[in-house]
Design a protein around this motif. Sequence first.
Motif, PDB file in Angstrom:
ATOM      1  N   UNK A  23      -2.170   2.408  -2.570  1.00 33.42           N
ATOM      2  CA  UNK A  23      -3.531   2.275  -2.020  1.00 33.42           C
ATOM      3  C   UNK A  23      -4.348   3.519  -2.275  1.00 33.42           C
ATOM      4  N   UNK A  24      -3.725   4.666  -2.113  1.00 32.28           N
ATOM      5  CA  UNK A  24      -4.423   5.927  -2.373  1.00 32.28           C
ATOM      6  C   UNK A  24      -4.897   5.951  -3.817  1.00 32.28           C
ATOM      7  N   UNK A  25      -4.007   5.499  -4.699  1.00 34.54           N
ATOM      8  CA  UNK A  25      -4.341   5.517  -6.117  1.00 34.54           C
ATOM      9  C   UNK A  25      -5.522   4.580  -6.406  1.00 34.54           C
ATOM     10  N   UNK A  26      -5.534   3.427  -5.734  1.00 29.25           N
ATOM     11  CA  UNK A  26      -6.653   2.496  -5.899  1.00 29.25           C
ATOM     12  C   UNK A  26      -7.959   3.175  -5.513  1.00 29.25           C
ATOM     13  N   UNK A  27      -7.945   3.813  -4.333  1.00 30.95           N
ATOM     14  CA  UNK A  27      -9.164   4.469  -3.846  1.00 30.95           C
ATOM     15  C   UNK A  27      -9.568   5.579  -4.811  1.00 30.95           C
ATOM     16  N   UNK A  48      -2.550  -7.551  -1.576  1.00 28.18           N
ATOM     17  CA  UNK A  48      -2.884  -6.131  -1.473  1.00 28.18           C
ATOM     18  C   UNK A  48      -1.598  -5.316  -1.528  1.00 28.18           C
ATOM     19  N   UNK A 104      -5.835 -12.973  -1.633  1.00 27.31           N
ATOM     20  CA  UNK A 104      -6.843 -12.612  -0.643  1.00 27.31           C
ATOM     21  C   UNK A 104      -8.007 -11.893  -1.308  1.00 27.31           C
ATOM     22  N   UNK A 105      -9.061 -11.705  -0.499  1.00 28.46           N
ATOM     23  CA  UNK A 105     -10.225 -10.989  -1.004  1.00 28.46           C
ATOM     24  C   UNK A 105      -9.897  -9.529  -1.233  1.00 28.46           C
ATOM     25  N   UNK A 106     -10.611  -8.929  -2.203  1.00 26.44           N
ATOM     26  CA  UNK A 106     -10.475  -7.490  -2.413  1.00 26.44           C
ATOM     27  C   UNK A 106      -9.154  -7.079  -3.021  1.00 26.44           C
ATOM     28  N   UNK A 144       1.197  -2.870  -0.506  1.00 24.94           N
ATOM     29  CA  UNK A 144       1.612  -2.582   0.862  1.00 24.94           C
ATOM     30  C   UNK A 144       1.935  -1.103   1.078  1.00 24.94           C
ATOM     31  N   UNK A 204       1.379   3.041   0.836  1.00 27.74           N
ATOM     32  CA  UNK A 204       0.230   3.934   0.926  1.00 27.74           C
ATOM     33  C   UNK A 204      -0.107   4.554  -0.430  1.00 27.74           C
ATOM     34  N   UNK A 205       0.924   4.989  -1.168  1.00 27.93           N
ATOM     35  CA  UNK A 205       0.667   5.695  -2.420  1.00 27.93           C
ATOM     36  C   UNK A 205      -0.181   4.855  -3.363  1.00 27.93           C
TER      37      UNK A 205
END
Lengths: 334, 556
Positions: A208-212, A201, A37-39, A203, A205-206
């Motif tokens: 994703x937080x690290x990505x941000x 992507x 997927x995108x992103x 799945x 949260x941890x």
Amino acid sequence: MTNPFPFSAIVGQDEMKTAMILTAIDPGIGGVLVFGDRGTGKSTAVRALAALLPPIKVVKGCPVNSETAAQVPGWANLTSHKTAMVPTPVVDLPLGVTEDRVTGALDIEKALTKGEKAFQAGLLARANRGYLYIDEVNLLEDHIVDLLLDVAQSGENVVEREGLSIRHPARFVLVGSGNPEEGELRPQLLDRFGLSVEVASPKDIDTRVEVIRRRDAFENDNSAFMLRWQAEDAAIRERILTARKGIKSLKAPEQTLRDVAELCLALGSDGLRGELTLLKAARAFAAWREDTAIGRDHIRAVAAMSLRHRLRRDPLDEAGSGARVSRVVQDVLA
Amino acid sequence: MSLPDTPWDQGALALDLLAVDPAGLGGIIVRARSGPVRDTLLDGLTHLAQPLNRIHPALADETLFGGLDLSATLASGQIVHEQGLLNRPGTLVLTMAERCPPSLAARLSGALDTGRCLVALDEGCDEDEGAPAALVERCAFRVDLTDTAISTRPASGTRPAEISAARTRLSKISVPPDLLAQLATATVQLGIDSARAAQFALRAARALAALSGKTEVDVDILAQACAMTMAHRATVLPTEDNATEDPPPNEPDQDQDQPQQSGDETVSLPDELLIEAIRALLPADLLARIAGRSARLGKGSGTGAARKGNRRGRPLPARAGRLGNGARIDIVATLRSAAPWQRIRAASAPQQDRLHIRPADIRLKRFEEKSDRLLIFAVDASGSAAVARLAEAKGAVELLLAQAYARRDHVCLISFRGTGAELLLAPTRSLVQTKRRLAGLPGGGGTPLAAGLKAAYEQVAQARRRGLTPTIAILTDGRANIGLDGLPDRAKAAQDAITIAAHLRAAGADTIVIDTGNRPEPALRDLAATLGGTYLPLPRADAKRLSQAVSAALDA
């Protein structure tokens, strides 16, 4: 932004990163296809790849990045043959690119203004000894795909048009990315990619937080961030160079060859390219891990990415081909 | 701080944020018809403090990237390059973004990835028209001014000084680390997979904080930024009850690669705070919008009938034209057209002893290309046999798609039942997408054959606009009993079906009518005759036979 996001700072997506490193160790594996997927970091990873690759020696100004003066094609009309170390070329092939730009064509500027018949080299020439990256490869127009198939197979670009007759080496690692929801890839092109990975992507949260967090640090504290991660990139580059040396002494035992053949037979993959790629990928992986012999662990680790795109598509199978490969791997290498 | 109420104010705020951080926020999609409403909003673009370059979807590569300026080169006899728009600083303003072809979208995406700012003006009027997905993904904001009236125009003044002040403050804005975790949770709860959404939300929050004179991003600001950057990306609504969600994430111990944050004094906020705040700011009709968006494809529609075909296919005679947009020059034809004029031109310009070629002599190569085919399945989902018939049609669609690449086929699926027809699968060549869309299909109810044919007719018209060649396969057992108005009336239903069939025939699409009833139905034979198509009785058809029959009938 001058520096791309560092390769080692990409969170997760280990399969994609491994696949790219393996092709850097052994370009003979033949390219990576990244579907997702995108992103999800596809383009980021490819743009970061260039920083990871060791520099190569080329003759200055040579349109096909020749290593020695003897390899420089005659039509290049080079006067000096000085060599220089340059970064491994990573060439973008944009969608909607014309055939002329890809293969090279008659240099219209020179033809119209000076009346000279000269060859203007295309993207394939520039990608020689490097990487050719196609974003949204599944949306690429058919006639460009046909061209690429031919060149990726033979390693040579033949131009017979407009009174020109020119051939030059075009050996490159094909890297494609795309979103499978927007269109399928033709099976013939699929087969030309050595490895195929699917990205999604994260799945949890941890992650994703690290990505941000890392992206934020990259944008707001660029110099400190680059300092830290460029060191990591350099470490990977060193390991790639070590693995390139190590790979030459790696022998494939009889048992490994047998495992590979059995695996491909059980999966019913078309042709023999599956076996060859699987073996090469396993060998590169063993070199990357600095092991001294190729074993079943290595085959297991690279089986899915080497084979999932070579299976006959079964439209009524819901699970996807990655799952099918790992099922068979479990059975065969039990 | 709260989100402005009207789309107008939101748009103006988005433009202000864009002016504060043009490179980081990527851009904005403005969906509005051309008119005073849009013009008034776009007046705000002057704050960007960058030159504006208007571009259009039919833009040639030379204009974007630079290239040979043919007229100047021929006139002067020396190579003259023209400078591309991407070589100059400036914000790109793309008009008619809904007609932007994937190739241009790909190039613009590349430019956006390197910090270029794009304002895409999407003038689409149907739900299925819109800016390319690749661009929507890379622009932080999207505002919809379709239903905004000029009379609601806001009175807010412009404030260039504030924006430039905010721009200098931007780098000093700090973000408390625990907000990052909440942001990640919010993206999950809104069903957003792409990592770009969170990135944009964070940058928008920074710009917003800078604009309102704060030094730190707080929950309110981040919530507002999320609402602005994520409302159009959301695929699910955040649930009211968080009990089913994952436990709140522990703060991962990753600070070693992190610059010194202002750290300790920030109080840890409960996770729900951000998502509560976002929910309060999201538009009330978000759910309806999410549902309406599912059918949209990331393709430019209405890109003109046939393909230009100047790159491949059967060669046609060369024709005069302008170089650019990938057209290839036919050197021999160009020289031939210039030849008769040489003596006259040489006399008028004796100082040149070379060939005299003028731009008008340029001849371009042309090729004829077969266009792709679109198979439209119109499937009767009424009555008791519906479930089985739909399942087989679904199987047939997937089998056809599995071999579609070589045959250059696209497939689309319409079902009709109850009182109307429904487009289950928009035209696609993707097996993956088909599987996702066709997972569960409802059946039962009356047989609105006319509505099904009408839906097929609309697809035919759209396919023609996209340069596809449509063919229709109708699967039914044929007893039409619902008219176009949705009322049960057998006679009128039959009459409506015949009327639409005549229209379809006039539209010139190949048709095959597959009768899945146990006994052949004379009414369907008549329908096929009206459609000028093939009639094929196929009781108890299964997916394999169906796809074979369709392929055979259409290839004949």
